[in-house]
Write a protein that holds these residues in place. Sequence first.
Motif, PDB file in Angstrom:
ATOM      1  N   ASP A   6       4.859 -14.007 -31.159  1.00  0.00           N
ATOM      2  CA  ASP A   6       4.572 -13.918 -29.730  1.00  0.00           C
ATOM      3  C   ASP A   6       4.966 -12.402 -29.168  1.00  0.00           C
ATOM      4  O   ASP A   6       6.000 -12.010 -30.066  1.00  0.00           O
ATOM      5  N   SER A   7       4.533 -12.106 -28.042  1.00  0.00           N
ATOM      6  CA  SER A   7       5.095 -10.939 -27.570  1.00  0.00           C
ATOM      7  C   SER A   7       4.482 -10.741 -26.179  1.00  0.00           C
ATOM      8  O   SER A   7       3.504 -11.630 -25.656  1.00  0.00           O
ATOM      9  N   VAL A   8       4.818  -9.667 -25.432  1.00  0.00           N
ATOM     10  CA  VAL A   8       4.339  -9.338 -24.081  1.00  0.00           C
ATOM     11  C   VAL A   8       3.855  -7.802 -24.180  1.00  0.00           C
ATOM     12  O   VAL A   8       4.452  -6.986 -24.564  1.00  0.00           O
ATOM     13  N   ILE A   9       2.501  -7.580 -23.623  1.00  0.00           N
ATOM     14  CA  ILE A   9       2.090  -6.154 -23.569  1.00  0.00           C
ATOM     15  C   ILE A   9       2.486  -5.994 -22.027  1.00  0.00           C
ATOM     16  O   ILE A   9       1.465  -6.523 -21.135  1.00  0.00           O
ATOM     17  N   THR A  10       3.271  -5.217 -21.834  1.00  0.00           N
ATOM     18  CA  THR A  10       3.613  -4.701 -20.337  1.00  0.00           C
ATOM     19  C   THR A  10       2.400  -4.131 -19.552  1.00  0.00           C
ATOM     20  O   THR A  10       2.206  -4.462 -18.539  1.00  0.00           O
ATOM     21  N   GLU A  11       1.633  -3.184 -20.035  1.00  0.00           N
ATOM     22  CA  GLU A  11       0.616  -2.691 -19.650  1.00  0.00           C
ATOM     23  C   GLU A  11      -0.717  -2.195 -20.373  1.00  0.00           C
ATOM     24  O   GLU A  11      -0.427  -2.514 -21.594  1.00  0.00           O
ATOM     25  N   GLU A  12      -1.663  -1.659 -19.992  1.00  0.00           N
ATOM     26  CA  GLU A  12      -2.495  -1.051 -20.939  1.00  0.00           C
ATOM     27  C   GLU A  12      -2.140  -0.264 -22.078  1.00  0.00           C
ATOM     28  O   GLU A  12      -1.513   0.728 -21.593  1.00  0.00           O
ATOM     29  N   GLY A  13      -2.530  -0.365 -23.212  1.00  0.00           N
ATOM     30  CA  GLY A  13      -1.960   0.498 -24.143  1.00  0.00           C
ATOM     31  C   GLY A  13      -0.632   0.492 -24.747  1.00  0.00           C
ATOM     32  O   GLY A  13      -0.213   1.257 -25.438  1.00  0.00           O
TER      33      GLY A  13
END
Length: 232
Positions: free
Chosen positions: A87-94
């Motif tokens: 699992d993880s978190v993508i803070t913003e686009e790209g």
Amino acid sequence: MERRRRRAEPQSCLPGDTALAGLLVAVLLGVWGAQALEMSVGKIPFLEAVNGSTVLLPCTYASCIGIKNLYFRWQFNDNGTMLKVCDSVITEEGAKPDVKIYRERVEFVGDSKTNNISILLHNITFEDDGQYTCFGRNPKEKGKNHSAIFTLSVVDELKVVDNTLTIIIVSAVGGAIGLLVAFMLTKNFVLFVMAKIEEKNKECLVSSSGIDNTENGLSGSKADSKATPKKA
């Protein structure tokens, strides 16, 4: 006593108000549905792979309103118990996520620039057989959860597909088409020959007609060439 007539109370809405309200609700739901996060594991959400091989578990996401701190997770259904794979978190686009791996032989190969959060399973075993869920949650949607399921089947060897029936059907269809083509070619050839014969017969008839006229002493025959007798 006289009965008083009750006046009909005026309706609170116009006849078209109900339809208009329904249309507005449908439009709002359509707009919300278009904005929702979508998780996808591809058009074929299952795979059969040989024990000991390496397989790709695909997953992509899409959102018309963009993402902010998108949380994603892969999990494995172990006889009803959902186990984390990564699992993880993508803070913003790209933005590149810092992915945590919870199982052995797992490698994250996704790329947030292409909305890809796929993983690789190396040297798979029969214990890896089962359902894998690609889960996502976009805070912009106020905590709504979205997921897609991918099924992996681990086998000793891949089954050999028996194409005998398919070959028979294709051969039969091909033979029928070949016969039809041969018939059409033969038909066209016969018609061509008959046309040539008929044309030749016409030429013979014209020639025969000229010969008959000559023998009967008609115009153009030798009878016309006799000298006119002189008057006494």
